[in-house]
Every structure is written in structure tokens, then in C-alpha cells.
Scaffold this active site. Structure first.
Site, PDB file in Angstrom:
ATOM      1  N   LYS A  51      55.387  43.747  25.089  1.00  0.00           N
ATOM      2  CA  LYS A  51      54.093  44.427  25.167  1.00  0.00           C
ATOM      3  C   LYS A  51      54.279  45.899  25.528  1.00  0.00           C
ATOM      4  O   LYS A  51      53.609  46.779  24.960  1.00  0.00           O
ATOM      5  CB  LYS A  51      53.192  43.718  26.177  1.00  0.00           C
ATOM      6  N   GLN A  95      49.741  37.940  33.392  1.00  0.00           N
ATOM      7  CA  GLN A  95      50.740  37.206  32.611  1.00  0.00           C
ATOM      8  C   GLN A  95      50.867  35.777  33.144  1.00  0.00           C
ATOM      9  O   GLN A  95      51.098  35.561  34.322  1.00  0.00           O
ATOM     10  CB  GLN A  95      52.096  37.923  32.691  1.00  0.00           C
ATOM     11  N   ASP A 118      42.604  39.749  27.036  1.00  0.00           N
ATOM     12  CA  ASP A 118      42.993  38.473  26.417  1.00  0.00           C
ATOM     13  C   ASP A 118      41.802  37.720  25.832  1.00  0.00           C
ATOM     14  O   ASP A 118      41.980  36.768  25.074  1.00  0.00           O
ATOM     15  CB  ASP A 118      43.684  37.574  27.447  1.00  0.00           C
TER      16      ASP A 118
END
Length: 286
Positions: A51, A95, A118
Site C-alpha cells: 500500500k 490493518q 475500506d
């Protein structure tokens, strides 16, 4: 089968994102993502590194806050609340996985929906199922990436029968919603589905997201089907493979995403797409 090249399509979208981010930077705005990582999970380290790499490539800004495994849930929520109120932060990503003493659901719900890159917050999930297509501006990264794979491959989803194998909150359920928004007819299958091979054989678009190496062979796929392999597994030899037995189905007529190089590159690309979308919403930029 014709290969649907996720790397190539990802590159096309990344070029567009890079141009848009440069335009924002000309306005003194840099899309900024904060990734919170609890502990030192080796797989998480790889995901975070990927990322960061793409963020740098596109000109966005990504900061990683690495926290000890022993952090309490209250301490983590406090940090998230601070980021929620920090106007310099446009997106927040926690995460996964988290340690067992921290509730993933509580953490996800603590992120303000307008920074939920997300698209896991219940408000954003609810919009997927209740809002009109034009009103759904934020979409979960993997299902959104699959929709983009299909669109960039000139595959019309309207009226097609899409069969999704897997009912997770990350892929299966939101995938169904996004396909419905594209006017597909959707069937969701799972471990309790009777006569799974024959159900799958009715699919114009078959999405395999069950997490079982090489499970889907020619007995599951009708001629000329579009097969989207979401799986990322290791076979008995330790090699990366998908949920679809590629060698068994590769000579069938139709199209398929490879593993690796199919859905995977799209997921992280759509994360950056969502970050850009959130930045523009927060700054009220059309």
C-alpha cells in the site's frame, strides 16, 4: 480461456488516479491515508508495504502508525477518534487481523464513515444496499475492483446471471450488491449450498471466493463463462494458486482472471481510488 489481465487494467486506472492526484496537489491538497497496524504480523507487513509503495507511486501520502500487540481496545479507539477529527487525514485503515482482545467490529464502527477507506462501516455498507446507484460513491475495494475488471474488459453485466461462491462481509455480500447495481441477476452460494457444481454451471459470471485451493474445475463452469478467481492460496507444493484449478479449465471457451495478477492488483488500486474519492468529498471538490 482468455486472460483478464488485472495488472494491465490496474495500471490504466493508476494512471488516471495519478493525474487526478496531481490536480489536487496543484490546489495544495494531498490525499492522506493513515494505516494503523497492531502487532507485527508478517502477512500484514507485506500488505502495508504494498500500500505504501502504490501510494508513493501515485503521489498520495500514506502514514503508518505501528502499535504494540499489547495495546488496549480503549487506547486504539482513542487514537482513531483523534484521526477522525484531524482534518489533514482523509482516510483511515486499520490493518487486519487484530489481536484477540480487540473487537474488529467495534474498531471498524469507531472510524467515521467519511474516512472509512475500506467501506466496512455499517453506514457505508447500508448505503450499498439501499441507495440508488448514483448515490453509492464508496465501495469495498475487492468487489469494486472486480466490477472495474469486468467493465474494462467490455463485459456487460446487465441481465447476466452472476453466481458468487462465498458470503463474507469483505467479498461475497458486497459483491452481490454491486452486481445488482449493474442490473445482474445474482445468486450467492456457500458451504451449505446443495449441488454446487450445477448451480455454478448456470453462471454467465462466476465469482469464486471460498478460499479453497483449486476447488473449481471444469465441472463447475459452463462454456463461455466469465470466471473471476478471488482466491489466494498455497497448493500442496507451496505455490500460490487460486480457488479455480487453472490448468483444468484454461482450455475452456470463456474468460478468467489469473492468480496472481488478476483480482489482487485491483484491490489495492481501488483503495487508492477510495482515498481520492473521500478527499474530494471532504474538500467538496467535484
Amino acid at each position: 480461456m482468455t486472460i483478464i489481465d488485472g495488472k494491465q487494467i490496474s495500471e490504466q486506472i493508476c494512471n488516471e488516479l495519478s493525474t487526478e492526484i496531481q490536480h489536487l496537489q496543484n490546489m495544495q491538497i494531498t490525499p492522506t491515508l493513515v494505516i494503523i497496524q497492531v502487532g507485527d504480523n508478517p502477512a500484514s507487513n507485506i500488505y502495508v508495504r504494498n500500500k505504501l509503495r502504490l501510494s508513493d507511486k501515485l503521489g498520495a501520502k500514506t502514514l503508518v502508525q505501528k502499535l504494540p500487540q499489547t495495546i488496549t481496545q480503549a487506547e486504539l479507539i482513542k487514537l482513531i477518534n483523534e484521526l477522525n477529527h484531524d482534518s489533514s487525514v482523509n482516510g483511515i485503515l486499520v490493518q487486519m487481523p487484530l489481536p484477540n482482545h480487540i473487537s474488529e467490529n467495534v474498531v471498524i464502527e469507531s472510524i467515521t464513515p467519511l474516512k472509512d477507506v475500506d467501506c466496512f462501516h455499517l453506514i457505508n455498507v447500508g448505503k450499498l444496499w439501499t441507495a440508488r446507484k448514483s448515490e453509492v460513491v464508496l465501495k469495498p475495494c475487492t468487489p469494486f475492483g472486480i466490477i472495474q475488471l469486468l467493465k474494462h474488459s467490455n463485459i456487460d453485466m446487465s441481465g447476466k446471471h452472476a453466481v458468487i461462491v462465498g458470503r463474507s462481509n469483505i467479498v461475497g455480500k458486497p459483491m452481490a450488491s454491486l452486481l445488482l447495481l449493474e442490473d445482474a441477476t445474482v445468486t450467492i452460494c456457500h458451504s451449505r449450498t446443495h449441488d454446487l457444481p450445477n448451480v455454478c454451471k448456470t453462471a454467465d459470471i462466476l465469482i469464486c471466493a471460498i478460499g479453497k485451493a483449486n476447488m473449481f474445475d471444469h465441472n463447475y463452469i459452463k462454456p463461455n463463462a466469465i470466471v473471476i478467481d478471488v482466491g489466494m492460496n498455497r497448493d500442496e507444493n507451496g505455490h500460490i494458486c487460486g480457488d479455480v484449478n487453472f490448468n483444468d479449465v484454461k482450455n475452456l471457451p470463456g474468460s478468467i482472471t489469473p492468480v496472481p495478477g488478476g483480482v489482487g492488483p485491483m484491490t489495492i488500486t481501488m483503495l487508492m481510488y477510495n482515498l481520492l474519492t473521500l478527499t474530494k468529498l471532504q474538500k467538496e471538490i467535484k
